[in-house]
Design an enzyme around this catalytic site. Structure first.
Site, PDB file in Angstrom:
ATOM      1  N   ASN A  94       0.869  -1.187   0.000  1.00  0.00           N
ATOM      2  CA  ASN A  94       0.000   0.000   0.000  1.00  0.00           C
ATOM      3  C   ASN A  94       0.904   1.234   0.000  1.00  0.00           C
ATOM      4  O   ASN A  94       1.528   1.545   1.012  1.00  0.00           O
ATOM      5  CB  ASN A  94      -0.896  -0.032   1.248  1.00  0.00           C
ATOM      6  CG  ASN A  94      -1.729   1.234   1.397  1.00  0.00           C
ATOM      7  OD1 ASN A  94      -1.826   2.041   0.469  1.00  0.00           O
ATOM      8  ND2 ASN A  94      -2.324   1.410   2.561  1.00  0.00           N
ATOM      9  N   TRP A  95       0.927   1.925  -1.127  1.00  0.00           N
ATOM     10  CA  TRP A  95       1.847   3.076  -1.256  1.00  0.00           C
ATOM     11  C   TRP A  95       1.327   4.308  -0.519  1.00  0.00           C
ATOM     12  O   TRP A  95       2.046   5.281  -0.360  1.00  0.00           O
ATOM     13  CB  TRP A  95       2.061   3.416  -2.722  1.00  0.00           C
ATOM     14  CG  TRP A  95       2.767   2.350  -3.511  1.00  0.00           C
ATOM     15  CD1 TRP A  95       3.193   1.130  -3.055  1.00  0.00           C
ATOM     16  CD2 TRP A  95       3.141   2.396  -4.893  1.00  0.00           C
ATOM     17  NE1 TRP A  95       3.803   0.437  -4.075  1.00  0.00           N
ATOM     18  CE2 TRP A  95       3.774   1.187  -5.207  1.00  0.00           C
ATOM     19  CE3 TRP A  95       2.978   3.357  -5.900  1.00  0.00           C
ATOM     20  CZ2 TRP A  95       4.272   0.907  -6.490  1.00  0.00           C
ATOM     21  CZ3 TRP A  95       3.468   3.086  -7.176  1.00  0.00           C
ATOM     22  CH2 TRP A  95       4.116   1.872  -7.464  1.00  0.00           C
ATOM     23  N   LYS A  96       0.071   4.286  -0.131  1.00  0.00           N
ATOM     24  CA  LYS A  96      -0.545   5.462   0.496  1.00  0.00           C
ATOM     25  C   LYS A  96      -0.318   6.681  -0.423  1.00  0.00           C
ATOM     26  O   LYS A  96      -0.330   6.526  -1.639  1.00  0.00           O
ATOM     27  CB  LYS A  96      -0.013   5.644   1.917  1.00  0.00           C
ATOM     28  CG  LYS A  96      -0.128   4.344   2.728  1.00  0.00           C
ATOM     29  CD  LYS A  96       0.135   4.495   4.191  1.00  0.00           C
ATOM     30  CE  LYS A  96      -0.035   3.141   4.879  1.00  0.00           C
ATOM     31  NZ  LYS A  96       0.084   3.185   6.322  1.00  0.00           N
ATOM     32  N   HIS A 115      -9.432   1.285   5.228  1.00  0.00           N
ATOM     33  CA  HIS A 115      -8.121   1.438   5.876  1.00  0.00           C
ATOM     34  C   HIS A 115      -8.272   2.371   7.085  1.00  0.00           C
ATOM     35  O   HIS A 115      -9.045   3.334   7.036  1.00  0.00           O
ATOM     36  CB  HIS A 115      -7.103   2.009   4.879  1.00  0.00           C
ATOM     37  CG  HIS A 115      -5.702   1.921   5.409  1.00  0.00           C
ATOM     38  ND1 HIS A 115      -5.216   2.824   6.318  1.00  0.00           N
ATOM     39  CD2 HIS A 115      -4.710   1.029   5.191  1.00  0.00           C
ATOM     40  CE1 HIS A 115      -3.966   2.489   6.635  1.00  0.00           C
ATOM     41  NE2 HIS A 115      -3.644   1.399   5.967  1.00  0.00           N
ATOM     42  N   GLU A 123      -6.568   4.709   8.155  1.00  0.00           N
ATOM     43  CA  GLU A 123      -6.336   6.134   7.876  1.00  0.00           C
ATOM     44  C   GLU A 123      -7.578   6.771   7.264  1.00  0.00           C
ATOM     45  O   GLU A 123      -7.868   7.946   7.512  1.00  0.00           O
ATOM     46  CB  GLU A 123      -5.097   6.282   6.972  1.00  0.00           C
ATOM     47  CG  GLU A 123      -3.822   6.004   7.765  1.00  0.00           C
ATOM     48  CD  GLU A 123      -2.687   5.400   6.963  1.00  0.00           C
ATOM     49  OE1 GLU A 123      -2.714   5.468   5.721  1.00  0.00           O
ATOM     50  OE2 GLU A 123      -1.762   4.853   7.607  1.00  0.00           O
ATOM     51  N   GLU A 174      -5.101  -5.004  10.515  1.00  0.00           N
ATOM     52  CA  GLU A 174      -4.049  -4.011  10.727  1.00  0.00           C
ATOM     53  C   GLU A 174      -4.295  -3.297  12.060  1.00  0.00           C
ATOM     54  O   GLU A 174      -5.076  -2.333  12.113  1.00  0.00           O
ATOM     55  CB  GLU A 174      -4.064  -2.972   9.607  1.00  0.00           C
ATOM     56  CG  GLU A 174      -3.743  -3.525   8.243  1.00  0.00           C
ATOM     57  CD  GLU A 174      -3.137  -2.466   7.317  1.00  0.00           C
ATOM     58  OE1 GLU A 174      -2.038  -2.691   6.834  1.00  0.00           O
ATOM     59  OE2 GLU A 174      -3.759  -1.412   7.129  1.00  0.00           O
ATOM     60  N   GLY A 201       2.994   2.059  10.865  1.00  0.00           N
ATOM     61  CA  GLY A 201       3.984   3.132  10.735  1.00  0.00           C
ATOM     62  C   GLY A 201       4.727   3.442  12.028  1.00  0.00           C
ATOM     63  O   GLY A 201       5.404   4.464  12.126  1.00  0.00           O
ATOM     64  N   SER A 212       3.836  -2.388  10.232  1.00  0.00           N
ATOM     65  CA  SER A 212       5.295  -2.444  10.413  1.00  0.00           C
ATOM     66  C   SER A 212       5.920  -3.762   9.955  1.00  0.00           C
ATOM     67  O   SER A 212       6.887  -4.240  10.543  1.00  0.00           O
ATOM     68  CB  SER A 212       5.672  -2.147  11.872  1.00  0.00           C
ATOM     69  OG  SER A 212       5.281  -0.818  12.211  1.00  0.00           O
ATOM     70  N   GLY A 249       3.046  -1.082   4.242  1.00  0.00           N
ATOM     71  CA  GLY A 249       3.097   0.340   3.920  1.00  0.00           C
ATOM     72  C   GLY A 249       4.524   0.765   3.627  1.00  0.00           C
ATOM     73  O   GLY A 249       5.067   0.530   2.549  1.00  0.00           O
ATOM     74  N   GLY A 250       5.169   1.380   4.619  1.00  0.00           N
ATOM     75  CA  GLY A 250       6.482   1.986   4.438  1.00  0.00           C
ATOM     76  C   GLY A 250       7.513   1.099   3.750  1.00  0.00           C
ATOM     77  O   GLY A 250       8.208   1.542   2.823  1.00  0.00           O
TER      78      GLY A 250
HETATM   79  P1  13P Z   1       3.304   0.255   7.665  1.00  0.00           P
HETATM   80  O1  13P Z   1       3.784  -1.017   7.004  1.00  0.00           O
HETATM   81  O2  13P Z   1       4.042   1.462   7.209  1.00  0.00           O
HETATM   82  O3  13P Z   1       3.235   0.090   9.148  1.00  0.00           O
HETATM   83  O4  13P Z   1       1.792   0.489   7.167  1.00  0.00           O
HETATM   84  C1  13P Z   1       0.880  -0.546   7.227  1.00  0.00           C
HETATM   85  C2  13P Z   1      -0.337  -0.141   6.482  1.00  0.00           C
HETATM   86  O5  13P Z   1      -1.080   0.723   6.906  1.00  0.00           O
HETATM   87  C3  13P Z   1      -0.599  -0.812   5.205  1.00  0.00           C
HETATM   88  O6  13P Z   1      -1.879  -0.551   4.755  1.00  0.00           O
END
Ligand code: 13P
Length: 261
Positions: free
Chosen positions: A13-15, A103, A105, A175, A181, A221, A242-243
């Protein structure tokens, strides 16, 4: 080890990161490195921003890559006066496979509720997209000892009035919000316990057969250094990253999770 009946999926997920030119560079790097054995073992999925999707489609088509892609959100509506929204049929036209829905967020910053998540799940199914439904508890809820109850109620609400023949195909991503993050990853046992609880909930709502099919991912993470122990859990069928997925070399190591320490 993950269940042989369900193909593992590694989803990046590149956000709100990477423009379309960066997306093309990223994909070229992945295309150069991934081999047939990688694709055979693990489904590789990316979730770029909407503005990248056309470029992603073009590169994947031109090079016949087995990478699939999803959208980070979908409108609950079909069309009309909804400024800024993207419909399921628009995504389908770009041969998008997945729609990431709910998600944390989006729940936190865009006021998405269990009801809107449910409407978006139905919009995805209506347009032949596979919903990837994100659920999970905040730190407060975890500390109050209500993580399982909260997460399962999100699952139940997201699936309200969704017919069983669609449920086996979809993906649920657990999640925990406190792990996103933050560098703080759930223990493999915690990921397993919640994944098993989600699967049992699906079995109760639908059937054992449907529950055996649904793929359940862990997100929060995930990195090359911790992915293997998470993937070794029997009810965890992949990861939503994510990251760490923004770096193609790191994402590649995650895709090759059996080779990691
Ligand atoms: P991180 O891997 O950066 O913790 O993010 C997880 C995430 O929200 C994937 O959708």
């Amino acid at each position: 080890m993950t269940n042989e009946k369900r193909q593992p999926v590694m989803a990046g997920n590149w956000k709100m990161n990477m423009n379309h030119l960066e997306a093309i560079g990223y994909l070229n790097k992945m295309a150069f490195s991934l081999i047939d054995a990688d694709y055979a073992r693990t489904e590789v999925a990316i979730f770029p921003p909407f503005t990248d999707i056309r470029s992603v489609q073009t590169v994947i088509d031109a090079d016949h890559l087995s990478i699939v892609y999803g959208a980070q959100d979908i409108s609950a509506h079909d069309s009309g006066a909804y400024t800024g929204e993207i419909s399921g049929s628009m995504l389908k036209k770009l041969r998008v496979k997945y729609a990431l829905i709910g998600h944390s967020e989006r729940r936190a910053y865009h006021h998405e509720t269990d009801e809107s998540v449910n409407a978006k799940v139905k919009a995805a199914i209506k347009n032949d997209l596979v919903p990837m439904i994100a659920v999970g508890e905040t730190l407060d809820i975890k500390q109050a000892g209500n993580a399982v109850e909260h997460t399962l109620s999100q699952v139940q609400a997201a699936l309200k009035d969704v017919r069983s023949n669609y449920v086996g195909e979809l993906v649920i991503a657990y999640e925990p919000v406190w792990a996103i993050g933050t560098g703080e990853v759930a223990t493999p046992q915690d990921a397993q316990d919640m994944s098993m609880a989600i699967r049992q909930k699906v079995a109760k709502l639908y059937s054992q057969d449907v529950a055996e099919k649904v793929r359940i991912l862990y997100g929060g993470s995930v990195k090359a250094g911790n992915v293997k122990s998470i993937m070794e859990q029997p009810d965890v069928d992949g990861a939503l990253i994510g990251g760490a997925a923004l770096d193609p070399d790191e994402f590649l190591r995650i895709i090759r999770w059996p080779d990691q320490p």
